[in-house]
Scaffold this motif. Structure first.
Motif, short mmCIF file in Angstrom:
data_model
loop_
_atom_site.label_atom_id
_atom_site.label_comp_id
_atom_site.label_asym_id
_atom_site.label_seq_id
_atom_site.Cartn_x
_atom_site.Cartn_y
_atom_site.Cartn_z
N THR A 78 0.86 -1.18 0.00
CA THR A 78 0.00 0.00 0.00
C THR A 78 0.90 1.24 0.00
N ALA A 79 0.27 2.38 -0.29
CA ALA A 79 1.04 3.62 -0.27
C ALA A 79 1.62 3.85 1.12
N GLU A 80 0.82 3.57 2.15
CA GLU A 80 1.30 3.82 3.52
C GLU A 80 2.46 2.91 3.88
N SER A 81 2.37 1.61 3.43
CA SER A 81 3.49 0.72 3.77
C SER A 81 4.75 1.13 3.00
N LEU A 82 4.58 1.62 1.78
CA LEU A 82 5.77 2.10 1.05
C LEU A 82 6.37 3.31 1.77
N ARG A 83 5.50 4.21 2.17
CA ARG A 83 5.99 5.41 2.86
C ARG A 83 6.81 5.02 4.09
N GLY A 84 6.29 4.05 4.85
CA GLY A 84 7.01 3.58 6.05
C GLY A 84 8.33 2.92 5.68
N ALA A 85 8.31 2.10 4.63
CA ALA A 85 9.53 1.37 4.25
C ALA A 85 10.62 2.31 3.75
N LEU A 86 10.21 3.46 3.21
CA LEU A 86 11.21 4.41 2.69
C LEU A 86 11.81 5.26 3.81
N GLY A 87 11.23 5.21 4.98
CA GLY A 87 11.78 6.00 6.09
C GLY A 87 11.02 7.30 6.24
N GLN A 88 11.69 8.39 6.07
CA GLN A 88 11.08 9.70 6.34
C GLN A 88 11.05 10.56 5.09
N PRO A 89 10.19 10.26 4.13
CA PRO A 89 10.13 11.15 2.95
C PRO A 89 9.74 12.57 3.37
N ILE A 90 10.34 13.57 2.73
CA ILE A 90 9.91 14.94 3.02
C ILE A 90 8.69 15.30 2.18
N ARG A 91 8.53 14.60 1.07
CA ARG A 91 7.29 14.72 0.28
C ARG A 91 6.89 13.31 -0.14
N PHE A 92 5.59 13.04 -0.10
CA PHE A 92 5.10 11.73 -0.51
C PHE A 92 3.69 11.89 -1.05
N GLY A 93 3.40 11.28 -2.18
CA GLY A 93 2.04 11.34 -2.72
C GLY A 93 1.85 10.28 -3.78
N THR A 94 0.60 10.11 -4.20
CA THR A 94 0.32 9.13 -5.25
C THR A 94 -0.50 9.80 -6.36
N ILE A 95 -0.30 9.32 -7.57
CA ILE A 95 -1.20 9.63 -8.69
C ILE A 95 -1.55 8.28 -9.28
N GLY A 96 -2.83 7.90 -9.22
CA GLY A 96 -3.18 6.54 -9.59
C GLY A 96 -2.39 5.57 -8.72
N CYS A 97 -1.82 4.55 -9.34
CA CYS A 97 -1.07 3.54 -8.58
C CYS A 97 0.40 3.90 -8.41
N MET A 98 0.82 5.06 -8.89
CA MET A 98 2.24 5.40 -8.78
C MET A 98 2.46 6.30 -7.57
N ALA A 99 3.38 5.88 -6.70
CA ALA A 99 3.75 6.70 -5.53
C ALA A 99 5.05 7.42 -5.82
N TYR A 100 5.12 8.66 -5.32
CA TYR A 100 6.29 9.51 -5.55
C TYR A 100 6.81 9.99 -4.19
N ALA A 101 8.09 9.80 -3.95
CA ALA A 101 8.66 10.19 -2.66
C ALA A 101 9.95 10.97 -2.87
N THR A 102 10.15 11.97 -2.02
CA THR A 102 11.42 12.69 -2.00
C THR A 102 12.02 12.53 -0.61
N LEU A 103 13.28 12.12 -0.56
CA LEU A 103 13.95 11.88 0.72
C LEU A 103 15.21 12.72 0.80
N PRO A 104 15.53 13.20 1.99
CA PRO A 104 16.76 13.99 2.15
C PRO A 104 17.98 13.07 2.25
N ALA A 105 19.16 13.64 2.05
CA ALA A 105 20.39 12.90 2.36
C ALA A 105 20.34 12.62 3.87
N GLY A 106 21.03 11.61 4.30
CA GLY A 106 20.96 11.32 5.73
C GLY A 106 21.79 10.11 6.04
N ASP A 107 21.35 9.37 7.02
CA ASP A 107 22.06 8.18 7.46
C ASP A 107 22.12 7.16 6.32
#
Ligand SMILES: C[S@@+](CC[C@H](N)C(=O)[O-])C[C@H]1O[C@@H](n2cnc3c(N)ncnc32)[C@H](O)[C@@H]1O
Length: 236
Positions: free
Chosen positions: A199-228
């Protein structure tokens, strides 16, 4: 690293020799599907324009070196890379897909008569085991690929290792947003072509801490900062 030239201008750097990648044999079919408006709308309730828009935001986010992983045939990015002023590296496991990417970028440059363009490098490599010094890119982009991996923290760790301080990851992949998309993802999973659907929520969790996250249809888009970047991935 071995280099193979397939056009006078485009060569593919590779340590993998002629490794047989899953997308090699399906490159032509995949390339047609991913650019088809009808297929994207019917299967995933998306449009190729959405992919290009997300890629354009990634490319516009900085001036430094850009890495696109799982770049495939650069169906949504060739036009953008062809015009971009950023030094760019495209990575994919499949040589056949990279050959298409090179031809497509060159066609863009020919069409628009772009002669003084930023350098573009094509590298056949596993994104979990990239042959580059750490922290060399200010943006890492990956379109339509997170659904191929079960261990997303390992993917994020490997890609963060490539990011310079202050850089960003732009990642996209399919999730279970529609009934038809769910069914299709399940079929592809049974055929061994994608990881277990999320699901979108499980992807969001698996990616860690996206600073932006959203979906259009079945495609999820995430932006993550540099970090650990100490996730357990291979190092070179
Ligand atoms: C679904 S396609 C997406 C291609 C492209 N990003 C697009 O949106 O059209 C996935 C691509 O990921 C590549 N790929 C799969 N596993 C990979 C890996 N471990 N490292 C690098 N590329 C990989 C495949 O060869 C294929 O070209």
């Amino acid at each position: 690293m071995i280099s193979a030239t397939f056009f006078s201008m485009w060569r593919i750097d590779s340590d993998l020799g002629d490794a047989d990648a899953p997308y090699d044999r399906a490159a032509a079919v995949y390339d047609r599907l991913v650019r088809s408006r009808a297929y994207n709308r019917l299967a995933w309730s998306t449009s190729p324009d959405d992919y290009a828009e997300f890629a354009a935001a990634a490319i516009a986010s900085s001036d430094g070196p850009l890495l696109e992983v799982a770049a495939g045939s650069a169906a949504a990015t060739a036009e953008l890379h062809g015009r971009a002023r950023r030094p760019t590296t495209l990575v994919d496991l499949s040589r056949a897909m990279l050959e298409r990417a090179g031809r497509r970028i060159q066609a863009t440059r020919d069409d628009h008569q772009i002669v003084t363009a930023a350098p573009i490098r094509l590298v056949q490599a596993d994104l979990l085991d990239l042959p580059f010094p750490a922290h060399g890119f200010t943006t890492v982009l990956g379109l339509g690929f997170t659904h191929l991996f079960d261990d997303l923290p390992a993917v994020v760790g490997a890609l963060r290792r490539q990011l310079a301080p202050g850089g960003e990851l732009y990642l996209a992949g399919l999730v279970t947003q529609t009934l038809r998309g769910n069914g299709y993802l399940r079929l592809l999973h049974r055929a061994g072509q994608v990881a277990r659907a999320m699901t979108a929520e499980s992807l969001r969790g698996a990616l860690g801490q996206p600073i932006r996250f959203g979906t259009i249809g079945c495609m999820a888009y995430a932006t993550l900062p540099a970090g650990d970047d100490r996730s357990p991935t291979h190092t070179r």
